[in-house]
Design a protein around this motif. Structure first.
Motif, PDB file in Angstrom:
ATOM      1  N   ALA A 135       0.847  -1.196   0.000  1.00 40.95           N
ATOM      2  CA  ALA A 135       0.000   0.000   0.000  1.00 40.95           C
ATOM      3  C   ALA A 135       0.879   1.241   0.000  1.00 40.95           C
ATOM      4  CB  ALA A 135      -0.925   0.013   1.215  1.00 40.95           C
ATOM      5  N   CYS A 136       0.572   2.172  -0.893  1.00 40.46           N
ATOM      6  CA  CYS A 136       1.332   3.414  -1.048  1.00 40.46           C
ATOM      7  C   CYS A 136       0.429   4.591  -0.688  1.00 40.46           C
ATOM      8  CB  CYS A 136       1.829   3.542  -2.485  1.00 40.46           C
ATOM      9  SG  CYS A 136       2.590   5.129  -2.878  1.00 40.46           S
ATOM     10  N   LEU A 137       0.898   5.471   0.182  1.00 42.14           N
ATOM     11  CA  LEU A 137       0.145   6.640   0.598  1.00 42.14           C
ATOM     12  C   LEU A 137       0.656   7.868  -0.153  1.00 42.14           C
ATOM     13  CD1 LEU A 137       0.138   6.067   4.476  1.00 42.14           C
ATOM     14  CD2 LEU A 137      -1.370   5.068   2.723  1.00 42.14           C
ATOM     15  N   LEU A 138      -0.191   8.438  -1.004  1.00 40.00           N
ATOM     16  CA  LEU A 138       0.161   9.643  -1.745  1.00 40.00           C
ATOM     17  C   LEU A 138      -0.592  10.868  -1.240  1.00 40.00           C
ATOM     18  CD1 LEU A 138       0.297   8.390  -5.463  1.00 40.00           C
ATOM     19  CD2 LEU A 138       2.201   8.763  -3.888  1.00 40.00           C
ATOM     20  N   GLY A 139      -1.696  10.660  -0.531  1.00 43.88           N
ATOM     21  CA  GLY A 139      -2.468  11.780  -0.018  1.00 43.88           C
ATOM     22  C   GLY A 139      -1.860  12.339   1.263  1.00 43.88           C
ATOM     23  N   ILE A 140      -2.359  13.506   1.671  1.00 48.57           N
ATOM     24  CA  ILE A 140      -1.936  14.147   2.912  1.00 48.57           C
ATOM     25  C   ILE A 140      -3.196  14.479   3.714  1.00 48.57           C
ATOM     26  CG2 ILE A 140      -0.906  16.216   3.938  1.00 48.57           C
ATOM     27  CD1 ILE A 140       1.228  14.515   2.811  1.00 48.57           C
ATOM     28  N   ASP A 141      -3.174  14.181   5.001  1.00 46.78           N
ATOM     29  CA  ASP A 141      -4.304  14.510   5.878  1.00 46.78           C
ATOM     30  C   ASP A 141      -3.745  14.946   7.221  1.00 46.78           C
ATOM     31  OD1 ASP A 141      -6.594  14.745   7.346  1.00 46.78           O
ATOM     32  OD2 ASP A 141      -7.341  12.727   6.980  1.00 46.78           O
ATOM     33  N   GLY A 142      -3.688  16.248   7.445  1.00 49.28           N
ATOM     34  CA  GLY A 142      -3.093  16.781   8.663  1.00 49.28           C
ATOM     35  C   GLY A 142      -4.082  17.099   9.760  1.00 49.28           C
ATOM     36  N   ARG A 143      -5.311  16.610   9.637  1.00 52.81           N
ATOM     37  CA  ARG A 143      -6.317  16.898  10.654  1.00 52.81           C
ATOM     38  C   ARG A 143      -5.976  16.240  11.994  1.00 52.81           C
ATOM     39  NH1 ARG A 143     -11.584  14.824   7.659  1.00 52.81           N
ATOM     40  NH2 ARG A 143     -10.078  13.158   7.135  1.00 52.81           N
ATOM     41  N   ASP A 144      -6.352  16.913  13.068  1.00 52.24           N
ATOM     42  CA  ASP A 144      -6.168  16.363  14.413  1.00 52.24           C
ATOM     43  C   ASP A 144      -7.261  15.321  14.641  1.00 52.24           C
ATOM     44  OD1 ASP A 144      -5.501  15.852  17.001  1.00 52.24           O
ATOM     45  OD2 ASP A 144      -6.212  17.773  17.809  1.00 52.24           O
TER      46      ASP A 144
END
Length: 344
Positions: A254-263
């Motif tokens: 599995a490759c993670l390309l997205g970004i999610d900086g939410r707390d």
């Protein structure tokens, strides 16, 4: 000369401003288009971005299609080009070996993002070693070179990690059907994968045109699709990132390309990480930016896709507006938006 500038850290400070003609060495490039992505929006929101030293403003734009303005450095006037984004820190092993995407220090600079002005300006001078030739056949798609390079880099690492042991991947899942998700779908289809692309929208005609299976994911059907050899998370959702491990089959990657900086706190079944990932040799990793070979591979793939699926990728660029309508481009959610700086 007009440019799109922002004061990093100050929300909604983006504006068009006269920055003067480009100076210094390098190839003179007249900018045709600059793509807009989530990173630009985050910088506009004051959440990201670093200005060059001794300055409080940054010229935006890292997804560029331009035309060479004068002969020299191995380029001819009229050549179409794009350019890399991340540049070497100058003092680590990875950067010394031409892989600033894997910089070990974090001291790199990035066009339009980190300590280096971007391309959202009428002209720029660029280091010839950073320029990427774009064939004339990609005049309408060349602005997709940068996001395609990101996807190509991620898949190169997928195949390298999976190939550490005997492996015969066939099925792939892409979560997210924005530009990165669609371009990843394209690359996987070119490699012969049976691809499922999932997003919240009820349909996606581009995914269908590429010969992939589109699934609306809001009803939680992903687990019903069976196990996948490859999962690419391109939606920028941390829960989907965690879920990716549970969607893999044996030796899956599995490759993670997205970004999610939410707390937030994400959840994963204990058995998935504590048993299945171990016993089935599953891998999950993150990937960012790209190096020159990924750019070249991505451009070549775009041209192959243009021939194989005529008209499909053109639908991805849903809005083209002049520089002074940058707010419309930032607000657009119907695919990729591009700022047009010159029509020639």
């Amino acid at each position: 000369m007009n440019a799109l500038v922002v004061a990093p850290g100050k929300a909604h400070s983006t504006r068009v401003e006269d920055v003067g003609a480009p100076s210094g060495e390098g190839v003179l490039v007249r900018v045709l288009e600059v793509g807009v992505c989530g990173t630009d929006r985050e910088i506009d929101e004051g959440e990201f971005g670093v200005a060059p030293e001794d300055r409080d403003t940054l010229v935006l734009g890292h997804e560029m299609l331009g035309v060479v303005g004068e002969d020299g450095h191995g380029f001819s006037r009229g050549d179409l080009v794009s350019a890399t984004v991340r540049r070497s820190c100058g003092h680590c092993l990875a950067c010394a070996e031409g892989a600033p995407d894997s910089c070990l220090t974090g001291d790199y600079v990035e066009r339009g993002i980190t300590r280096l002005d971007g391309f959202a300006r009428e002209q720029v001078r660029e280091d010839p070693s950073q320029l990427i030739p774009i064939p004339r056949s990609l005049r309408t798609l060349g602005v997709l070179g940068e996001p395609t390079s990101i996807c190509a880099r991620g898949l190169r690492h997928v195949l390298a990690i999976g190939g550490r042991q005997p492996w015969a991947p066939r099925r792939a899942l892409v979560t997210g059907a924005g530009a990165v998700g669609v371009l990843t779908t394209m690359l996987l289809r070119l490699e012969g994968f049976d691809v499922w692309t999932a997003s919240l929208e009820p349909k996606n005609e581009i995914v269908d045109a590429l010969g992939a299976h589109y699934v609306q994911s809001e009803d939680g059907r992903l687990r019903d699709l069976g196990a996948f050899d490859v999962v690419v998370e391109a939606a920028g959702n941390a829960q989907l990132m965690a879920d990716a491990l549970g969607l893999l089959g044996r030796s899956g990657v599995a490759c993670l390309l997205g970004i999610d900086g939410r707390d937030q706190t994400v959840h994963i079944p204990g058995r998935v990480i504590g048993v299945d990932t171990v016993l089935e040799n599953r891998v999950l990793f993150g990937s960012v930016n790209a190096e020159r070979r990924d750019w070249l591979a991505g451009v070549e793939a775009l041209d192959r896709a243009r021939q194989r699926w005529p008209g499909a990728l053109e639908q991805l660029i849903g809005l083209r507006v002049p520089l002074d309508r940058f707010a419309d481009a930032f607000a657009f959610r119907g695919g990729k938006a591009a700022l047009v700086l010159s029509d020639a």
